[in-house]
Design a protein around this motif. Sequence first.
Motif, PDB file in Angstrom:
ATOM      1  N   SER A 366       0.822  -1.208   0.000  1.00 40.24           N
ATOM      2  CA  SER A 366       0.000   0.000   0.000  1.00 40.24           C
ATOM      3  C   SER A 366       0.860   1.264   0.000  1.00 40.24           C
ATOM      4  O   SER A 366       1.987   1.276   0.486  1.00 40.24           O
ATOM      5  CB  SER A 366      -0.926   0.003   1.224  1.00 40.24           C
ATOM      6  OG  SER A 366      -0.169  -0.039   2.428  1.00 40.24           O
ATOM      7  N   CYS A 367       0.301   2.331  -0.580  1.00 41.93           N
ATOM      8  CA  CYS A 367       0.957   3.651  -0.591  1.00 41.93           C
ATOM      9  C   CYS A 367       2.335   3.620  -1.257  1.00 41.93           C
ATOM     10  O   CYS A 367       3.308   4.172  -0.724  1.00 41.93           O
ATOM     11  CB  CYS A 367       1.048   4.218   0.827  1.00 41.93           C
ATOM     12  SG  CYS A 367      -0.537   4.362   1.650  1.00 41.93           S
ATOM     13  N   ASN A 368       2.436   2.945  -2.403  1.00 37.63           N
ATOM     14  CA  ASN A 368       3.637   2.970  -3.216  1.00 37.63           C
ATOM     15  C   ASN A 368       3.250   3.418  -4.630  1.00 37.63           C
ATOM     16  O   ASN A 368       2.127   3.838  -4.870  1.00 37.63           O
ATOM     17  CB  ASN A 368       4.323   1.599  -3.226  1.00 37.63           C
ATOM     18  CG  ASN A 368       5.098   1.328  -1.936  1.00 37.63           C
ATOM     19  OD1 ASN A 368       6.079   2.003  -1.647  1.00 37.63           O
ATOM     20  ND2 ASN A 368       4.648   0.350  -1.148  1.00 37.63           N
ATOM     21  N   ARG A 394      -3.808  -0.960  -1.755  1.00 41.05           N
ATOM     22  CA  ARG A 394      -4.468   0.346  -1.671  1.00 41.05           C
ATOM     23  C   ARG A 394      -3.466   1.477  -1.934  1.00 41.05           C
ATOM     24  O   ARG A 394      -2.355   1.472  -1.418  1.00 41.05           O
ATOM     25  CB  ARG A 394      -5.103   0.530  -0.287  1.00 41.05           C
ATOM     26  CG  ARG A 394      -6.330  -0.371  -0.051  1.00 41.05           C
ATOM     27  CD  ARG A 394      -6.809  -0.261   1.377  1.00 41.05           C
ATOM     28  NE  ARG A 394      -5.809  -0.755   2.308  1.00 41.05           N
ATOM     29  CZ  ARG A 394      -5.927  -0.659   3.640  1.00 41.05           C
ATOM     30  NH1 ARG A 394      -6.978  -0.068   4.171  1.00 41.05           N
ATOM     31  NH2 ARG A 394      -4.984  -1.139   4.417  1.00 41.05           N
ATOM     32  N   LEU A 395      -3.874   2.426  -2.755  1.00 40.70           N
ATOM     33  CA  LEU A 395      -3.048   3.594  -3.091  1.00 40.70           C
ATOM     34  C   LEU A 395      -1.688   3.190  -3.670  1.00 40.70           C
ATOM     35  O   LEU A 395      -0.685   3.868  -3.472  1.00 40.70           O
ATOM     36  CB  LEU A 395      -2.848   4.495  -1.863  1.00 40.70           C
ATOM     37  CG  LEU A 395      -4.135   5.050  -1.237  1.00 40.70           C
ATOM     38  CD1 LEU A 395      -3.806   5.867   0.002  1.00 40.70           C
ATOM     39  CD2 LEU A 395      -4.910   5.899  -2.244  1.00 40.70           C
ATOM     40  N   GLY A 399      -4.251   0.463 -10.704  1.00 37.15           N
ATOM     41  CA  GLY A 399      -5.456   0.492 -11.530  1.00 37.15           C
ATOM     42  C   GLY A 399      -6.594  -0.271 -10.862  1.00 37.15           C
ATOM     43  O   GLY A 399      -6.389  -1.339 -10.281  1.00 37.15           O
ATOM     44  N   GLN A 400      -7.796   0.289 -11.002  1.00 31.61           N
ATOM     45  CA  GLN A 400      -8.948  -0.277 -10.305  1.00 31.61           C
ATOM     46  C   GLN A 400      -9.278  -1.687 -10.775  1.00 31.61           C
ATOM     47  O   GLN A 400      -9.555  -2.584  -9.974  1.00 31.61           O
ATOM     48  CB  GLN A 400     -10.152   0.651 -10.518  1.00 31.61           C
ATOM     49  CG  GLN A 400     -11.334   0.302  -9.649  1.00 31.61           C
ATOM     50  CD  GLN A 400     -12.432   1.354  -9.757  1.00 31.61           C
ATOM     51  OE1 GLN A 400     -12.242   2.379 -10.411  1.00 31.61           O
ATOM     52  NE2 GLN A 400     -13.559   1.098  -9.135  1.00 31.61           N
ATOM     53  N   GLU A 401      -9.229  -1.920 -12.096  1.00 27.98           N
ATOM     54  CA  GLU A 401      -9.580  -3.246 -12.619  1.00 27.98           C
ATOM     55  C   GLU A 401      -8.574  -4.301 -12.166  1.00 27.98           C
ATOM     56  O   GLU A 401      -8.955  -5.391 -11.723  1.00 27.98           O
ATOM     57  CB  GLU A 401      -9.629  -3.200 -14.149  1.00 27.98           C
ATOM     58  CG  GLU A 401     -10.052  -4.533 -14.752  1.00 27.98           C
ATOM     59  CD  GLU A 401     -10.083  -4.500 -16.275  1.00 27.98           C
ATOM     60  OE1 GLU A 401     -10.285  -5.564 -16.886  1.00 27.98           O
ATOM     61  OE2 GLU A 401      -9.890  -3.407 -16.852  1.00 27.98           O
ATOM     62  N   HIS A 407      -7.806  -9.007  -6.169  1.00 25.80           N
ATOM     63  CA  HIS A 407      -8.628  -9.276  -4.973  1.00 25.80           C
ATOM     64  C   HIS A 407      -9.423 -10.570  -5.142  1.00 25.80           C
ATOM     65  O   HIS A 407      -9.558 -11.361  -4.195  1.00 25.80           O
ATOM     66  CB  HIS A 407      -9.561  -8.097  -4.714  1.00 25.80           C
ATOM     67  CG  HIS A 407     -10.568  -8.362  -3.633  1.00 25.80           C
ATOM     68  ND1 HIS A 407     -10.241  -8.340  -2.288  1.00 25.80           N
ATOM     69  CD2 HIS A 407     -11.888  -8.679  -3.693  1.00 25.80           C
ATOM     70  CE1 HIS A 407     -11.319  -8.625  -1.568  1.00 25.80           C
ATOM     71  NE2 HIS A 407     -12.328  -8.829  -2.396  1.00 25.80           N
ATOM     72  N   GLN A 408      -9.953 -10.814  -6.343  1.00 25.55           N
ATOM     73  CA  GLN A 408     -10.735 -12.033  -6.579  1.00 25.55           C
ATOM     74  C   GLN A 408      -9.884 -13.294  -6.395  1.00 25.55           C
ATOM     75  O   GLN A 408     -10.333 -14.278  -5.792  1.00 25.55           O
ATOM     76  CB  GLN A 408     -11.313 -12.005  -8.011  1.00 25.55           C
ATOM     77  CG  GLN A 408     -12.374 -10.950  -8.227  1.00 25.55           C
ATOM     78  CD  GLN A 408     -13.619 -11.210  -7.391  1.00 25.55           C
ATOM     79  OE1 GLN A 408     -13.826 -10.581  -6.350  1.00 25.55           O
ATOM     80  NE2 GLN A 408     -14.438 -12.146  -7.831  1.00 25.55           N
TER      81      GLN A 408
END
Length: 429
Positions: A366-368, A394-395, A399-401, A407-408
């Motif tokens: 996260s945050c990188n 996160r962050l 990319g969202q996709e 995550h899946q």
Amino acid sequence: YTYRTVEDPEWSLATVPHLTELCLQHIVHNFDKNPILDRLLPEYQRKVLDRLSTGLPLAVTANLISDEDYWKRCCTERWQVCDISNYGDSWKRMFFERHLESILKSFIPDTTDPNQVLELIPLCKDYVRKLEVDQFLPPVKVDQKEEMDNVSDTGSVFGFGEVSVHHYDLGVLITALPHLEELHLTYGVKDCGMNFEWNLFNFTYQDCCNLAAAVKLCHNLKVLKLTRSKVDDDKTRLLVRNLLDHPSLVELNLSHNLIRDRGARAVGKLINRSRLETLDLCNNQISSRGGQALAQALAENFTLTSLNLRLNCVEDEGGEALGLALLTNATLKSIHLGSNNLSGPTATLFSQVLAQNTTLTSINFSCNHLGLDGGKQLLDGLANNKALTEFDLRLAEVGQETEYLIHQIVWANREAVRLGSLHHPPPNP
């Protein structure tokens, strides 16, 4: 003469206490002078224990009373919040650990009588397994001119006031606690308000010497946490020298300090000369060279299962080195590299890690600044991975996709592990 019999209409034989009751009242009333308990029948022991004051001297009650109900009363009358699950479900252990902690938090060197602690040792040594002290008070400040003279006379290189702010030396205490397994320390002052001064938060080199010597002798110590105490490279190296080959230490937490690369190199040596399983270096000042030193140690390690480097700055040189180490390391289960200024090259290497490593279950990036390409490479690396059950992006700018697809996969792995544990529950110890 006239004889009259005057009777009290409220008098009844039932109001006359039994001799047994009078004896029990006497025992309770004089317990501090003559603590009779073991010689009583169990039913009378219960009655005495239920009536004893929680304010009795510990010198009387500590090694005589083991009854948990009595110590429960001692705890609940003194503290509003009491959760014995953190104390091995023992009220007596909770009382002595918290009582000792409160004395240490209010101890003022050169002012408080050291016997307050020393006299407690034989009373609490069999019950104290963990100490959490989040405050150490410095000595009462002397006249400023006198303090300046002292600094100039001694030629102190540690800065103004160093000579006058050494804290209580834990050595005598913790080496006399044979069952001590956990030590959580923060050298600072809570709620100082308008009296704030930087010197109130100064973990001196002498403090470090005292602590290092003490923990070396605590052979049963499993967990050491020294946080928010301005521990720098020199103090880290001193601590490490005394922890090398420690027989029991499995968790070290030096988070929220001032450790740089030299300190990280020292910790790297400790990783392979100890039994460490958990290492937390969160929020320090470790850069790429320190990350490389830790990676070199990790490549040869067979005990560490969790490494937290969040809020450092190992950058891609350090991130890639850690990735290379994880291509051969088969022990580490969790690594946290959040907020380390990582980008695409680290993601590229970790895609290989995800494809080959079957031990890692948790990664935090996260945050990188991994970027879209970095995210796609991580997704490719996960294609056949069945071990990873936590992946925080996160962050991380993947990319969202891509984040959704990753995550899946991770969720499916987690479900598979959960179902597997339902079908094959762990054997009872």
